[in-house]
Design an enzyme around this catalytic site. Structure first.
Site, short mmCIF file in Angstrom:
data_model
loop_
_atom_site.label_atom_id
_atom_site.label_comp_id
_atom_site.label_asym_id
_atom_site.label_seq_id
_atom_site.Cartn_x
_atom_site.Cartn_y
_atom_site.Cartn_z
N LYS A 32 0.78 -1.07 0.00
CA LYS A 32 -0.15 0.15 0.01
C LYS A 32 0.90 1.28 0.00
O LYS A 32 0.69 2.15 -0.81
CB LYS A 32 -0.88 0.05 1.18
CG LYS A 32 -1.48 1.24 1.66
CD LYS A 32 -2.45 1.21 2.98
CE LYS A 32 -1.88 1.28 4.30
NZ LYS A 32 -1.28 2.85 4.35
N ASN A 33 1.93 1.28 0.82
CA ASN A 33 2.71 2.59 1.11
C ASN A 33 3.69 2.56 -0.09
O ASN A 33 4.29 3.73 -0.10
CB ASN A 33 3.56 2.46 2.45
CG ASN A 33 2.33 2.65 3.71
OD1 ASN A 33 1.16 2.87 3.23
ND2 ASN A 33 2.87 2.39 4.78
N ARG A 102 -2.98 10.13 3.46
CA ARG A 102 -1.91 10.84 3.71
C ARG A 102 -1.44 11.47 2.24
O ARG A 102 -0.42 12.16 2.44
CB ARG A 102 -0.65 10.06 4.58
CG ARG A 102 -1.18 9.28 5.82
CD ARG A 102 -1.64 10.25 6.85
NE ARG A 102 -0.59 11.08 7.47
CZ ARG A 102 -0.73 12.18 8.07
NH1 ARG A 102 -1.72 12.28 8.26
NH2 ARG A 102 0.19 13.14 8.33
N CYS A 126 -4.80 7.43 9.70
CA CYS A 126 -5.04 6.66 10.97
C CYS A 126 -4.80 7.73 12.15
O CYS A 126 -3.84 8.70 12.05
CB CYS A 126 -4.34 5.51 11.00
SG CYS A 126 -4.86 4.24 10.00
#
Ligand code: EPU
Length: 453
Positions: A32-33, A102, A126
């Protein structure tokens, strides 16, 4: 429908009946990141970029919506995503329909290379601490931008016809701020230096991708990255590697439940220190000829551990929640010192509902330099075990994405039925995870219930 004719609001929950070893085989999703950052990086090119192994998760969809809001063409075919930046015509990124993450602040750099004035929506993500973006804002200014916070998010403008190279020393090796500096520097005029940069595997993958687009980037020991700005970058092809956080969670699930899980698509090098702590507490793993890795519990008595989270190559903060569930099964006292975020232990409340023994303290229980020393944040945890977790239709509400999988692990270990709520947060990072968990022989059902008032 209620008696008044008003449709009652519902929310999805998972019902998990645990207490059995979890066993089977699965494939880890693409990271994901990295996937979301790679989609942002694609905007820097002057032709389309193709990604393979993009994870089918909420965060990728949110990023896609933001890119499409400025006119980028994003096409998805299974796990292949193509981002065409040549159709970008607007400088103002719209807030996505679903939620935010983000990513918005990372869009400022690529867009400032294209437009004189840009705007991006507010950040969310989050709730694991304050998560300021001051390093990003300072970097944007240093490269020749002017940026201000608005009611909707951030607005930035470029002071000259082109961004100018800069020498930046990050106060802390922030992953996101390093990405912002890379995005700003690759097309800026001149030589930039990013000192005290993050070197997480996702950053190194991003550098590899940017190089393949034509960027000139030098890494060196001591967290220093040097970038020689170029005039243009072109699209590329990138394969997203397996998510190392997810992989560590499957390892934790296998060990904590005394089961055995074969994980495909994992890059063991990216699991670094996790593997050593995993072995020390009594976990085991075998690298199979197929390239998959089988995780299991090796010793009948699990040993306690002292874990301190840190930037890479240290023990990732994103591994600490699933690993803490393993620590509840270790004989004696284990310590977790969280040095990356000030508030990442909210999930322990749910674990204690299931019977885990833990205590939080604001003291630094470790030897790493810590920004939270004497600041009053409960950022160290003491866990004592082993404890048989027990659920009696116990509701556990997911507080943040990575804690979500830790809750699944806890519910899978607990004897009896757990009701896991706020699963939308988990699904933002892990997509449609229920069929994957069912394939591990876990008794899990996704149902809906009226939203409690
Ligand atoms: N920080 C600042 N100022 C800044 C930027 C960061 O003080 O301008 C602080 C943060 O508050 C935090 C620390 O620096 O205390 C590290 O934050 P970092 O910038 O490295 O985190 P991030 O880029 O926002 C990414 C991952 C996180 C992961 C961290 C650390 C993404 C989308 N998120 O966040 O992953 O925990 O790096 O490795 O890449 C997750 O995947 O669920 C997740 C939270």
């Amino acid at each position: 429908m209620s008696e008044t004719g008003v449709q009652a609001k519902t929310e999805p929950v998972y019902e998990i009946t645990g207490g059995k070893p979890v066993e089977g085989e699965l494939t880890v999703l693409g990271s994901k990141n990295f996937a979301t950052k790679a989609m942002v990086a694609a905007l820097l090119g002057d032709s389309p970029t193709t990604f393979q192994n993009a994870p089918p998760i909420g965060d990728v969809a949110i990023t896609e919506q933001m890119l499409m809001s400025i006119g980028a063409t994003v096409t998805t075919d299974g796990s292949t995503v193509v981002v065409d930046p040549t159709t970008v015509i607007r400088p103002d990124v719209q807030h996505p329909d679903s939620a935010s993450n983000r990513i918005p602040i990372l869009l400022v750099g690529p867009l400032l290379h294209k437009f004189e004035r840009v705007s991006v929506p507010a950040l969310s993500g989050c709730n694991i601490g304050r998560r300021p973006v001051d390093f990003h804002l300072r970097a944007i200014e240093a490269f020749g931008g002017v940026v201000e916070e608005t009611d909707e998010g951030y607005a930035a403008m470029r002071r000259g016809p082109r961004l100018q190279a800069a020498h930046i020393r990050l106060e802390y090796p922030s992953v996101g701020a390093t990405e912002t500096c890379l995005f700003l520097s690759v097309l800026a005029q001149g030589r930039s230096v990013i000192a005290n940069a993050a070197v997480e595997p996702e950053i190194l993958e991003l550098i590899t991708m940017l190089r393949s687009m034509g960027a000139v980037i030098f890494t060196s020991p001591g967290r220093e990255i040097r970038v020689e700005g170029v005039e243009r970058l072109s699209g590329t092809f990138t394969r997203i590697s397996g998510d190392r956080i997810e992989a560590a969670s499957w390892a934790s699930l296998a060990c904590a439940s005394n089961g055995r899980i074969t994980v495909n698509g994992v890059t063991l090098e990216h699991l670094g220190n996790f593997l050593s702590h995993f072995r020390q507490v009594g976990g085991g793993y075998t690298r199979l000829e197929s390239g998959a890795v089988e995780f299991f519990r090796e010793s009948s008595t699990m040993r306690p551990a002292v874990i301190e989270t840190d930037v890479y190559p240290g023990f990732s903060t994103d591994w600490q929640q699933p690993f803490a569930v393993v620590l509840t099964q270790c004989e004696g006292i284990s310590i977790v010192h969280e040095t990356v975020y000030e508030d990442r232990f909210g999930y322990l409340r749910a674990l204690s509902k299931l019977g885990a023994n833990s205590q939080l303290t604001s003291h630094c229980l470790g030897s790493l330099p810590c920004r939270y020393r004497d600041k009053g944040y409960d950022h160290s945890a003491i866990l004592s075990g082993p404890t048989q977790l027990v659920a009696r239709d116990t509701e556990i509400q997911i507080p943040d994405l990575r804690a979500g999988l830790a809750y699944i692990i806890a519910a899978a270990m607990a004897e009896g039925r757990s009701i896991v709520s706020n699963v939308a947060l988990l699904e933002r990072g892990y997509g449609d995870i229920v069929p994957r968990l069912s394939s591990l022989n876990l008794d899990i059902k996704r149902t809906t219930r009226p939203v409690p008032r």
